[in-house]
Design an enzyme around this catalytic site. Structure first.
Site, PDB file in Angstrom:
ATOM      1  N   ASP A 208       7.267  -0.172 -14.521  1.00 59.95           N
ATOM      2  CA  ASP A 208       6.186  -0.739 -15.313  1.00 59.95           C
ATOM      3  C   ASP A 208       6.340  -0.461 -16.809  1.00 59.95           C
ATOM      4  OD1 ASP A 208       3.686  -2.130 -15.536  1.00 59.95           O
ATOM      5  OD2 ASP A 208       2.648  -0.216 -15.746  1.00 59.95           O
ATOM      6  N   SER A 233      -0.843  -4.772 -17.420  1.00 62.22           N
ATOM      7  CA  SER A 233      -0.274  -5.264 -16.170  1.00 62.22           C
ATOM      8  C   SER A 233      -1.381  -5.878 -15.314  1.00 62.22           C
ATOM      9  CB  SER A 233       0.387  -4.124 -15.399  1.00 62.22           C
ATOM     10  OG  SER A 233       1.398  -3.507 -16.176  1.00 62.22           O
ATOM     11  N   GLN A 283       6.585  -9.106 -12.197  1.00 67.68           N
ATOM     12  CA  GLN A 283       5.283  -8.668 -12.704  1.00 67.68           C
ATOM     13  C   GLN A 283       4.698  -9.724 -13.621  1.00 67.68           C
ATOM     14  OE1 GLN A 283       4.538  -5.620 -16.030  1.00 67.68           O
ATOM     15  NE2 GLN A 283       4.111  -4.395 -14.212  1.00 67.68           N
TER      16      GLN A 283
END
Length: 293
Positions: A208, A233, A283
């Site tokens: 991430d 995110s 993502q």
């Protein structure tokens, strides 16, 4: 093992407070919310502790619902969705202040042989030929807004040796580039033992950190570091294809096929240094341009 890596391992060592209920803490972050990679990794730890030892994580799908409070503990509640002969499925909800902040579904499989092929590893320089973060970041002191920001960046990623192949987005803000980015990473120290879940959770934590860089590059944006994008995110998915160690070099090859509607999509492949495709990652993140006052 570095002190920072030891602290990260402690962060992932959740407290069991009841059957299928765990509690985790947070570490200081650069922004006033819990780092998404931390929540995802802790949730996977919680799920893995309810799974038989002969089953290995092969995929996860997650949604970030609400920004986490770094000053409060996080409770992880695991639902045992299914225990089959080959596959085990778990659902995890992360809760703070009585409200869900994160949702994870993940699957584990008993190892078996099968068809085997992979996309080839793209060209990349040797990681040892690239500057480490303590060597590279001071070069960008002016771009990121001063030495205090550099110090906070180094502190936030101290547990991970992360090396950019090319300059990061905040170093070239205002100059659109091809929406591709590569970084090499490994933990900042060797890990004891061969627990596959630990290595998978550490890779989840790191995944991430830079995946949306490629979205920023396409538009010449520096991201939260320079303040020209408000980002977070939104969802995250990973597939674990082959065994790997998080304390050995991994190439994170990232690209962005699209951004629109205030959202940007990043997709990536993670390779071992000897060329094995270990992980695929996708993502979507919030990408809002701040309004001018």
């Amino acid at each position: 093992m570095s002190e920072a890596l030891d602290d990260l391992l402690d962060l992932l060592d959740l407290e069991r407070i009841e059957v299928d209920i765990f509690r985790g803490q947070s570490r200081p972050t650069l922004v006033p919310r819990v780092f998404g990679g931390q929540v995802a990794a802790q949730a996977l730890v919680a799920a893995g502790r309810t799974v038989p030892a002969d089953r290995y994580a092969h995929s996860l799908h997650a949604y970030f619902l609400v920004a986490g409070d770094p000053g409060a503990p996080i409770v992880y509640r695991v639902d045992r969705i299914r225990d089959g002969r080959s596959f085990t499925t778990r659902r995890v909800v992360a809760i703070q202040h009585g409200q869900p902040i994160f949702h994870l579904s993940c699957s584990f499989q008993v190892y078996e042989e099968g068809l085997d092929h992979q996309a080839p590893m793209p060209p990349a320089p040797d990681p040892e030929s690239l500057p480490s973060a303590p060597e590279a970041l001071p070069r960008y002191t002016e771009a990121v807004g001063g030495p205090e920001v550099v110090r906070k960046l180094l502190e936030a990623r101290e547990a991970v040796d992360l090396r950019y192949v090319d300059a990061p987005p905040y170093a070239t803000a205002g100059q659109p580039r091809e929406p591709r980015s590569q970084v090499w990473f490994r933990t900042n120290g060797k890990l004891a033992g061969d627990d596959p879940l630990l290595h998978v959770c550490l890779a989840t934590y790191v995944s991430d950190m830079t995946l949306l860089d490629s979205v920023l590059l396409a538009h010449g944006r520096g991201g939260w570091v320079t303040g020209d994008i408000v980002g977070a995110s939104l969802d995250h998915a990973m597939w674990f294809h082959r065994p790997f160690r998080a304390d050995e070099w991994l190439l994170y090859d990232q690209e962005s096929p699209s951004s629109s509607g205030g959202r940007g999509l990043g997709q990536a492949r993670i390779y071992t240094q000897d060329g094995r495709l270990a992980i695929s990652v996708i993502q979507e993140g919030l990408m809002r341009v701040p309004r001018e006052r």
